[in-house]
Each structure stands twice: as C-alpha cells, then as structure tokens.
Design a protein around this motif. Structure first.
Motif, PDB file in Angstrom:
ATOM      1  N   GLU A  20      -0.481 -22.650 -35.814  1.00 43.94           N
ATOM      2  CA  GLU A  20      -0.632 -23.617 -34.721  1.00 43.94           C
ATOM      3  C   GLU A  20      -0.954 -25.024 -35.219  1.00 43.94           C
ATOM      4  OE1 GLU A  20      -3.028 -24.127 -30.493  1.00 43.94           O
ATOM      5  OE2 GLU A  20      -3.368 -22.345 -31.721  1.00 43.94           O
ATOM      6  N   LEU A  21      -1.860 -25.154 -36.167  1.00 46.23           N
ATOM      7  CA  LEU A  21      -2.206 -26.482 -36.682  1.00 46.23           C
ATOM      8  C   LEU A  21      -1.006 -27.168 -37.322  1.00 46.23           C
ATOM      9  CD1 LEU A  21      -5.745 -25.935 -38.225  1.00 46.23           C
ATOM     10  CD2 LEU A  21      -5.153 -27.285 -36.216  1.00 46.23           C
ATOM     11  N   VAL A  22      -0.197 -26.404 -38.040  1.00 43.81           N
ATOM     12  CA  VAL A  22       0.999 -26.963 -38.675  1.00 43.81           C
ATOM     13  C   VAL A  22       2.012 -27.375 -37.613  1.00 43.81           C
ATOM     14  CG1 VAL A  22       2.944 -26.450 -40.216  1.00 43.81           C
ATOM     15  CG2 VAL A  22       0.644 -25.650 -40.793  1.00 43.81           C
ATOM     16  N   ALA A  23       2.194 -26.539 -36.596  1.00 41.52           N
ATOM     17  CA  ALA A  23       3.133 -26.854 -35.516  1.00 41.52           C
ATOM     18  C   ALA A  23       2.739 -28.144 -34.801  1.00 41.52           C
ATOM     19  CB  ALA A  23       3.202 -25.699 -34.523  1.00 41.52           C
ATOM     20  N   HIS A  24       1.459 -28.318 -34.531  1.00 39.83           N
ATOM     21  CA  HIS A  24       0.998 -29.542 -33.865  1.00 39.83           C
ATOM     22  C   HIS A  24       1.142 -30.760 -34.779  1.00 39.83           C
ATOM     23  CE1 HIS A  24      -0.405 -28.287 -29.923  1.00 39.83           C
ATOM     24  NE2 HIS A  24      -0.686 -27.130 -30.504  1.00 39.83           N
ATOM     25  N   HIS A  25       0.901 -30.589 -36.053  1.00 38.34           N
ATOM     26  CA  HIS A  25       1.086 -31.688 -37.005  1.00 38.34           C
ATOM     27  C   HIS A  25       2.552 -32.115 -37.045  1.00 38.34           C
ATOM     28  CE1 HIS A  25       0.587 -34.172 -40.561  1.00 38.34           C
ATOM     29  NE2 HIS A  25       1.584 -33.506 -41.129  1.00 38.34           N
ATOM     30  N   GLN A  26       3.461 -31.139 -37.123  1.00 38.03           N
ATOM     31  CA  GLN A  26       4.892 -31.447 -37.141  1.00 38.03           C
ATOM     32  C   GLN A  26       5.324 -32.109 -35.831  1.00 38.03           C
ATOM     33  OE1 GLN A  26       6.446 -27.528 -37.889  1.00 38.03           O
ATOM     34  NE2 GLN A  26       6.502 -27.851 -40.116  1.00 38.03           N
ATOM     35  N   ALA A  27       4.823 -31.607 -34.724  1.00 43.30           N
ATOM     36  CA  ALA A  27       5.186 -32.172 -33.420  1.00 43.30           C
ATOM     37  C   ALA A  27       4.705 -33.609 -33.288  1.00 43.30           C
ATOM     38  CB  ALA A  27       4.598 -31.308 -32.304  1.00 43.30           C
TER      39      ALA A  27
ATOM     40  N   ALA B 171       7.752 -16.002 -21.370  1.00 44.48           N
ATOM     41  CA  ALA B 171       6.428 -15.498 -20.983  1.00 44.48           C
ATOM     42  C   ALA B 171       5.317 -16.345 -21.598  1.00 44.48           C
ATOM     43  CB  ALA B 171       6.288 -14.043 -21.409  1.00 44.48           C
ATOM     44  N   ALA B 172       5.458 -16.683 -22.877  1.00 42.01           N
ATOM     45  CA  ALA B 172       4.442 -17.499 -23.545  1.00 42.01           C
ATOM     46  C   ALA B 172       4.354 -18.885 -22.923  1.00 42.01           C
ATOM     47  CB  ALA B 172       4.755 -17.617 -25.047  1.00 42.01           C
ATOM     48  N   PHE B 173       5.506 -19.472 -22.601  1.00 45.16           N
ATOM     49  CA  PHE B 173       5.502 -20.808 -22.020  1.00 45.16           C
ATOM     50  C   PHE B 173       4.910 -20.791 -20.614  1.00 45.16           C
ATOM     51  CE2 PHE B 173       7.264 -24.834 -20.488  1.00 45.16           C
ATOM     52  CZ  PHE B 173       6.850 -25.646 -21.527  1.00 45.16           C
ATOM     53  N   ALA B 174       5.175 -19.733 -19.854  1.00 41.90           N
ATOM     54  CA  ALA B 174       4.576 -19.609 -18.522  1.00 41.90           C
ATOM     55  C   ALA B 174       3.055 -19.556 -18.622  1.00 41.90           C
ATOM     56  CB  ALA B 174       5.118 -18.371 -17.816  1.00 41.90           C
ATOM     57  N   LEU B 175       2.532 -18.815 -19.608  1.00 42.43           N
ATOM     58  CA  LEU B 175       1.077 -18.770 -19.809  1.00 42.43           C
ATOM     59  C   LEU B 175       0.533 -20.133 -20.212  1.00 42.43           C
ATOM     60  CD1 LEU B 175       0.638 -15.369 -21.648  1.00 42.43           C
ATOM     61  CD2 LEU B 175      -0.105 -15.953 -19.334  1.00 42.43           C
ATOM     62  N   PHE B 176       1.272 -20.853 -21.060  1.00 42.67           N
ATOM     63  CA  PHE B 176       0.876 -22.190 -21.483  1.00 42.67           C
ATOM     64  C   PHE B 176       0.790 -23.123 -20.278  1.00 42.67           C
ATOM     65  CE2 PHE B 176       2.402 -26.451 -22.807  1.00 42.67           C
ATOM     66  CZ  PHE B 176       1.326 -26.818 -23.588  1.00 42.67           C
TER      67      PHE B 176
ATOM     68  N   ILE C 160       6.245 -25.010 -27.927  1.00 47.76           N
ATOM     69  CA  ILE C 160       5.059 -25.311 -27.118  1.00 47.76           C
ATOM     70  C   ILE C 160       4.306 -26.495 -27.712  1.00 47.76           C
ATOM     71  CG2 ILE C 160       2.797 -24.406 -26.423  1.00 47.76           C
ATOM     72  CD1 ILE C 160       4.219 -21.686 -25.999  1.00 47.76           C
ATOM     73  N   ALA C 161       4.206 -26.545 -29.031  1.00 48.09           N
ATOM     74  CA  ALA C 161       3.561 -27.704 -29.666  1.00 48.09           C
ATOM     75  C   ALA C 161       4.356 -28.972 -29.392  1.00 48.09           C
ATOM     76  CB  ALA C 161       3.424 -27.469 -31.168  1.00 48.09           C
ATOM     77  N   PHE C 162       5.690 -28.906 -29.517  1.00 47.28           N
ATOM     78  CA  PHE C 162       6.523 -30.076 -29.228  1.00 47.28           C
ATOM     79  C   PHE C 162       6.325 -30.549 -27.795  1.00 47.28           C
ATOM     80  CE2 PHE C 162       9.655 -28.515 -32.641  1.00 47.28           C
ATOM     81  CZ  PHE C 162       9.197 -29.430 -33.569  1.00 47.28           C
ATOM     82  N   SER C 163       6.182 -29.619 -26.870  1.00 40.60           N
ATOM     83  CA  SER C 163       6.035 -30.011 -25.463  1.00 40.60           C
ATOM     84  C   SER C 163       4.734 -30.749 -25.194  1.00 40.60           C
ATOM     85  CB  SER C 163       6.155 -28.784 -24.553  1.00 40.60           C
ATOM     86  OG  SER C 163       5.022 -27.957 -24.676  1.00 40.60           O
ATOM     87  N   SER C 164       3.777 -30.609 -26.092  1.00 37.71           N
ATOM     88  CA  SER C 164       2.516 -31.337 -25.938  1.00 37.71           C
ATOM     89  C   SER C 164       2.641 -32.799 -26.357  1.00 37.71           C
ATOM     90  CB  SER C 164       1.419 -30.679 -26.775  1.00 37.71           C
ATOM     91  OG  SER C 164       1.180 -29.376 -26.345  1.00 37.71           O
TER      92      SER C 164
END
Length: 70
Positions: free
Chosen positions: A4-11, A57-62, A33-37
């Motif tokens: 998750e930390l890497v995904a947010h850094h890349q995003a 399903a994951a995106f709906a929970l997000f 999901i990280a990109f969408s943030s």
C-alpha cells in the motif's frame, strides 16, 4: 501485489504528470484504488473476469469507507 505505501507513493508521483491514469492489468485493484486517491480519472483494465469481480468488490468497500467517514 504492490504494498500500500508503495502504491500511494507511485500514485502521488504519477498524479504530478497527469490527472488521468490508465492502469492496464489492474488485477484486484490495489494500485487503482491508490491512483483514485490522487488522480481525477482512473481507467482500470484487466482481462481476467475473476480479478475484475474482486476489484469491483474492493472498490465498493473503498467507496463505502469514504462515504461513511463524512
């Protein structure tokens, strides 16, 4: 699977270049999901229907989490 930390850094880095991101081979959507943030528009693509199902399903929970915070 991207941590998750890497995904947010890349995003965060990618959002400085463009507000539209195409996540080809999105899998279950961790990076998407990280990109969408960070980005205005994210296009997620994958050919595996099962991964697309789990991504949805994951995106709906997000989205539920975002809405329930307010």
């Amino acid at each position: 699977v991207t941590p998750e930390l890497v995904a947010h850094h890349q995003a965060a880095r990618c959002s400085k270049v463009s507000s539209v991101i195409v996540d080809a081979c999105c899998g279950v959507g961790g990076n998407t999901i990280a990109f969408s943030s960070y980005c205005h528009r994210v296009i997620a693509i994958d050919v595996d229907p099962l991964k697309v199902f789990f991504f949805a399903a994951a995106f709906a929970l997000f989205l539920f989490y975002l809405c329930s915070v307010y």
